[in-house]
Design an enzyme around this catalytic site. Structure first.
Site, mmCIF file in Angstrom:
data_model
loop_
_atom_site.group_PDB
_atom_site.id
_atom_site.type_symbol
_atom_site.label_atom_id
_atom_site.label_comp_id
_atom_site.label_asym_id
_atom_site.label_seq_id
_atom_site.Cartn_x
_atom_site.Cartn_y
_atom_site.Cartn_z
ATOM 1 N N ARG A 1 41.967 51.413 56.923
ATOM 2 C CA ARG A 1 43.232 50.730 57.119
ATOM 3 C C ARG A 1 44.364 51.727 57.356
ATOM 4 O O ARG A 1 45.274 51.467 58.138
ATOM 5 C CB ARG A 1 43.522 49.880 55.876
ATOM 6 C CG ARG A 1 44.860 49.233 55.853
ATOM 7 C CD ARG A 1 44.924 48.219 54.730
ATOM 8 N NE ARG A 1 46.237 47.632 54.653
ATOM 9 C CZ ARG A 1 47.211 48.067 53.860
ATOM 10 N NH1 ARG A 1 47.003 49.091 53.068
ATOM 11 N NH2 ARG A 1 48.377 47.485 53.861
ATOM 12 N N LYS B 1 46.032 37.901 41.069
ATOM 13 C CA LYS B 1 45.354 39.002 40.381
ATOM 14 C C LYS B 1 44.995 38.658 38.936
ATOM 15 O O LYS B 1 45.759 38.006 38.238
ATOM 16 C CB LYS B 1 46.272 40.242 40.373
ATOM 17 C CG LYS B 1 46.731 40.687 41.758
ATOM 18 C CD LYS B 1 45.661 41.430 42.519
ATOM 19 C CE LYS B 1 45.523 42.869 42.071
ATOM 20 N NZ LYS B 1 46.491 43.788 42.650
ATOM 21 N N LYS C 1 43.915 31.628 51.208
ATOM 22 C CA LYS C 1 44.398 31.638 52.591
ATOM 23 C C LYS C 1 44.496 30.209 53.096
ATOM 24 O O LYS C 1 43.544 29.427 52.906
ATOM 25 C CB LYS C 1 43.431 32.415 53.489
ATOM 26 C CG LYS C 1 43.261 33.858 53.062
ATOM 27 C CD LYS C 1 42.128 34.557 53.787
ATOM 28 C CE LYS C 1 41.984 35.968 53.236
ATOM 29 N NZ LYS C 1 40.802 36.670 53.728
ATOM 30 N N CYS D 1 33.768 67.701 7.552
ATOM 31 C CA CYS D 1 34.183 66.301 7.558
ATOM 32 C C CYS D 1 35.671 66.187 7.230
ATOM 33 O O CYS D 1 36.118 66.721 6.204
ATOM 34 C CB CYS D 1 33.356 65.525 6.539
ATOM 35 S SG CYS D 1 33.913 63.820 6.340
ATOM 36 N N LYS E 1 38.915 38.768 45.618
ATOM 37 C CA LYS E 1 39.600 39.944 46.119
ATOM 38 C C LYS E 1 38.724 41.138 45.740
ATOM 39 O O LYS E 1 38.652 41.533 44.575
ATOM 40 C CB LYS E 1 40.992 40.084 45.511
ATOM 41 C CG LYS E 1 41.762 41.238 46.135
ATOM 42 C CD LYS E 1 43.234 41.197 45.790
ATOM 43 C CE LYS E 1 44.048 42.150 46.656
ATOM 44 N NZ LYS E 1 43.606 43.541 46.575
ATOM 45 N N SER F 1 49.142 43.983 54.313
ATOM 46 C CA SER F 1 48.620 43.772 52.962
ATOM 47 C C SER F 1 49.015 42.385 52.473
ATOM 48 O O SER F 1 49.618 41.602 53.205
ATOM 49 C CB SER F 1 49.112 44.868 52.026
ATOM 50 O OG SER F 1 50.512 44.797 51.948
ATOM 51 N N GLU G 1 6.552 49.055 55.433
ATOM 52 C CA GLU G 1 6.498 48.462 56.769
ATOM 53 C C GLU G 1 7.811 48.748 57.508
ATOM 54 O O GLU G 1 7.818 49.083 58.700
ATOM 55 C CB GLU G 1 6.267 46.945 56.626
ATOM 56 C CG GLU G 1 6.333 46.155 57.912
ATOM 57 C CD GLU G 1 5.197 46.458 58.871
ATOM 58 O OE1 GLU G 1 4.285 47.218 58.481
ATOM 59 O OE2 GLU G 1 5.231 45.964 60.020
HETATM 60 S S1 IVH Z 1 42.851 39.406 53.526
HETATM 61 C C1 IVH Z 1 46.683 39.901 56.146
HETATM 62 N N1 IVH Z 1 40.906 38.996 51.856
HETATM 63 O O1 IVH Z 1 43.382 43.425 49.660
HETATM 64 C C2 IVH Z 1 45.755 39.757 55.005
HETATM 65 N N2 IVH Z 1 42.069 41.058 51.729
HETATM 66 O O2 IVH Z 1 46.363 43.601 49.430
HETATM 67 C C3 IVH Z 1 44.637 40.691 55.059
HETATM 68 N N3 IVH Z 1 41.205 42.573 50.002
HETATM 69 O O3 IVH Z 1 44.076 45.567 52.310
HETATM 70 C C4 IVH Z 1 43.859 40.794 53.811
HETATM 71 N N4 IVH Z 1 39.592 41.269 49.291
HETATM 72 O O4 IVH Z 1 41.752 45.659 51.303
HETATM 73 C C5 IVH Z 1 41.849 39.849 52.254
HETATM 74 N N5 IVH Z 1 39.131 38.510 50.439
HETATM 75 C C6 IVH Z 1 40.063 39.355 50.862
HETATM 76 C C7 IVH Z 1 40.238 40.619 50.276
HETATM 77 C C8 IVH Z 1 41.270 41.440 50.732
HETATM 78 C C9 IVH Z 1 40.174 42.439 49.159
HETATM 79 C C10 IVH Z 1 42.091 43.744 50.063
HETATM 80 C C11 IVH Z 1 42.220 44.345 51.435
HETATM 81 C C12 IVH Z 1 43.675 44.369 51.743
HETATM 82 C C13 IVH Z 1 44.296 44.203 50.394
HETATM 83 C C14 IVH Z 1 45.597 43.480 50.556
#
Ligand code: IVH
Length: 693
Positions: free
Chosen positions: A150, A328, A304, A428, A129, A94, A47
């Protein structure tokens, strides 16, 4: 020129088509969202295809109706020569990393101090992440107009044509009041299942595979030909916004995420809001537990500060925000050097190449060895001594070499000669016997069987292992010595060891020698299933051993069974049956079993067949009326003893039970010379059956 249509309701040309096209675009985008974002399709594929074709047809007939945000524009754009440059209006910075709980606590402390609320408990928006690559998507008046990588954070590459090919990304925001400008930021990833599929296809075509989903996602997004990107199946998760105009966004990050989700942008279902350090660490642990089961790779959690006003107040240091941090997990992949490639000979003689690695900390442990599986794997990856490789250890899985960094090879070649492609030895490494590889088998095997000391050691280790005979304290080092010194040739020899002999071995004291003798002694009389498993018959694992023990009850019955009898065991197929037959046909194996019998290594159990009744395999036919029981009662009792009741008399019938007014069946039975029973003799037979069971 497009044909004018009479009777256009609003006076526009082809207004019907315009309305229809708008409806189709909306319907297709909604279906994309259900399929790619919610994983919950609401229309069948066929569909969906029909709707796309209809929209394509309208846009072909009336090109002025084709909009830039049409889902028909997702694929088919022409290849580019190079990506154009995009300047990020708000830099894409970053994140700082935290690797320990202490670092997370320090982050939270800095946040509270920065906000001047040292005693407050801060609310954080938390999310995975994602392990992919960051992109920026620009929507003007709700329409997707630009997409970029980026890059260095200030300038990226215009990969808009490729981002269009990602169906999880809406071409139009689902809202009646779109902002004049909205920049959405997020991560392009490849789901693990799409990665596996991509690699499987590459393998089939004999092409190079990608080492992990992130590389596959990056390689697919940075394709000059968007048609290739379209075939690769990428996914996307939004995690924030950049420049925004014409609307005031929600006051919190969590609110922004919900707002984006409402506009059909994909956001992670793993996001949450938590309070204080405890909340952060608790989220980290819970996400860690779910990590292996997620459909995509993550490498940590991102925290955050939830209130955007607080984020603004905290601001940035250098290139990273003060209001966010990435916590991490220990890396699951690392780079290291292959120092040598050795071969291990397993219990079944299979040769397994093993890479000896320069020690590297990965997945939470120091790894020095990684399996290379078999010759085909080595050829596919072209791993050679001296190569720099990616080593992966995820969860409790044994470490493996994911791939070679070929670009490090030419450089090395200038300094020292490149090692040739690795080939498994033809003989072997343990006993010198020829190595053979059967058709259709991935493994090459030493053909020497138990005459090969390596296989003998493995066989004995397996025999003693916890899920087999469970002989405590009989480990690798010990078995090595026992075999090398000729003290033990077969598992049966274990039961002849004495403490004095053992005490003479390296690392053995009197006490440990006595303990081992006691442990070996304690393993006598194990139940049959364990013993069958301990024999280490190919293709016979723990469960099959249990099935066999239950079915046959005694080892002699199992050893006497032919292929037909073996495949009668539920779950036993021809391959397992053949392995069993071959094993028990081997005089050496029979000899060892006799010695183990003499040592009292196992005790037989009861066979289920026997317990099921003494009439197993017998076929009965009932005819006429019995004086004391109904035919159904008679049938039930026969079946309870394992017999079968059939409707017709044939040469295969064992007994005909005849009552009053028995007719043609009785005549037929007489004709064929079949035993005829009356009710009394049937009852006798049933009684005997019960006694036998
Ligand atoms: S926030 C100013 N949230 O991690 C902050 N980044 O080391 C902007 N990433 O370049 C990043 N998951 O590619 C944010 N839930 C997440 C993320 C995330 C992966 C990556 C992103 C960034 C890098 C920063």
């Amino acid at each position: 020129m497009s044909p004018a249509r009479p009777g256009d309701p609003d006076g526009n040309m082809h207004g019907d088509e315009r309305a229809r096209a708008a409806w189709l675009r909306e319907r297709i985008e909604a279906a994309n969202h259900r399929y790619y974002v919610l994983d919950d399709p609401d229309i069948p594929d066929i569909e969906y295809d029909r709707l796309v074709r209809e929209l394509e047809a309208i846009e072909a007939a009336w090109p002025e109706l084709a909009t830039a945000d049409s889902p028909t524009r997702r694929v088919g754009a022409e290849p580019l020569k190079a990506f154009a440059e995009v300047v990020h209006q708000v830099p894409m910075l970053s994140l700082n990393n935290a690797f320990s709980e202490a670092e997370v606590a320090a982050f939270d402390r800095r946040v509270r101090e920065g906000l001047g609320r040292e005693d407050a408990v801060v609310e954080y928006a938390v999310e995975p992440k994602f392990d992919g690559l960051a992109v920026s998507l620009v929507y003007r008046d709700g329409e997707f107009v630009q997409g970029a990588t980026r890059g260095d954070g200030y300038r990226g590459e215009d990969v808009g044509a490729n981002l269009r090919a990602i169906r999880a990304i809406p071409m139009r925001l689902a809202t009646d009041a779109p902002p004049a400008w909205l920049e959405v930021r997020g991560e392009v990833i490849m789901l693990r299942r799409d990665f596996e599929r991509l690699n499987a296809e590459a393998r089939e075509r004999g092409e190079k595979t990608f080492v992990n989903p992130r590389n596959a996602a990056a390689g697919s997004l940075r394709q000059l030909d968007p048609r290739i990107t379209a075939r690769r199946r990428l996914s996307f998760f939004a995690y924030g916004i950049g420049r925004i105009e014409g609307t005031t966004p929600p006051a919190t990050h969590a609110g922004v995420m919900d707002w984006l989700a409402d506009m059909r942008l994909p956001v992670s279902g793993e996001r949450a809001s938590v309070f204080g350090v405890d909340g952060l660490l608790d989220y980290f642990r819970r996400l860690g537990e779910r990590r292996a089961g997620l459909p995509f790779d993550i490498d940590g959690a991102v925290y955050k500060v939830n209130r955007l006003a607080d984020q603004d107040a905290l601001g940035f240091v250098a290139r990273a925000p003060r209001f966010a941090i990435a916590h991490k997990y220990p890396a699951q992949e690392e780079l290291t050097l292959v120092e040598a490639i050795d071969v291990q000979v397993g219990r079944t003689g299979a040769l397994t190449p093993v890479a000896r690695l320069r020690p590297v900390f990965v997945g939470g442990v120091t790894v020095t060895n990684a399996t290379l599986h078999n010759q085909d794997e080595i050829e596919r990856k072209d791993v050679r001594v001296g190569d720099t490789v990616i080593v992966r250890r995820a969860g409790d899985v044994i470490p493996e070499v994911v791939g070679v960094l070929f670009d490090r090879r030419p450089l090395r070649d200038l300094v020292e000669p490149l090692h040739p492609p690795y080939r498994l030895p033809a003989t072997c490494p343990e006993c010198g016997a020829p190595v053979i590889r059967l058709d259709g088998e991935a493994a090459a095997r030493c053909a020497n069987g138990l005459a090969c000391p390596a296989q003998r050691k493995q066989a004995i280790l397996h025999f003693a292992s916890r899920r087999a005979m469970d002989i405590e304290g009989l480990g690798e080092k010990l078995v090595e010595q026992l075999v090398d010194q000729g003290l033990v040739h077969t598992p049966a020899d274990l039961y002849r060891l004495d403490a004095a002999t053992l005490a003479g071995l390296e690392r053995m004291a009197e006490k440990s020698a006595a303990n081992l003798v006691a442990a070996i002694d304690a393993s006598r009389g194990r139940e049959l299933a364990r013993f069958i498993h301990a024999l280490g018959i190919r293709n016979v694992g723990e469960q099959t051993a249990k099935d066999l023990a239950r079915h046959f009850g005694a080892l002699d019955a199992l050893m006497a069974a032919d292929i037909e009898a073996l495949i009668e065991v539920p779950e036993v197929g021809p391959v397992v049956a053949e392995s069993l037959r071959a094993f028990f046909a081997e005089p050496h194996n029979r000899d060892v079993i006799e010695q183990l019998r003499a040592a009292g290594a196992w005790v037989d159990g009861e066979a289920r067949v026997a317990r099921a009744g003494g009439l197993a395999g017998r076929t009965f036919v009932l005819t006429g009326t019995l004086p004391g029981m109904s035919r159904d009662q008679a049938r039930a009792r026969i079946e309870a003893e394992g017999g079968k009741v059939s409707g017709a008399v044939s040469k295969k019938t064992d007994y005909v039970v005849a009552g009053e007014e028995a007719g043609s069946k009785l005549a037929k039975a007489r004709e064929l010379g079949i035993t005829i029973l009356d009710e009394a003799s049937l009852l006798d037979l049933l009684d005997q059956g019960e006694r036998h069971a």
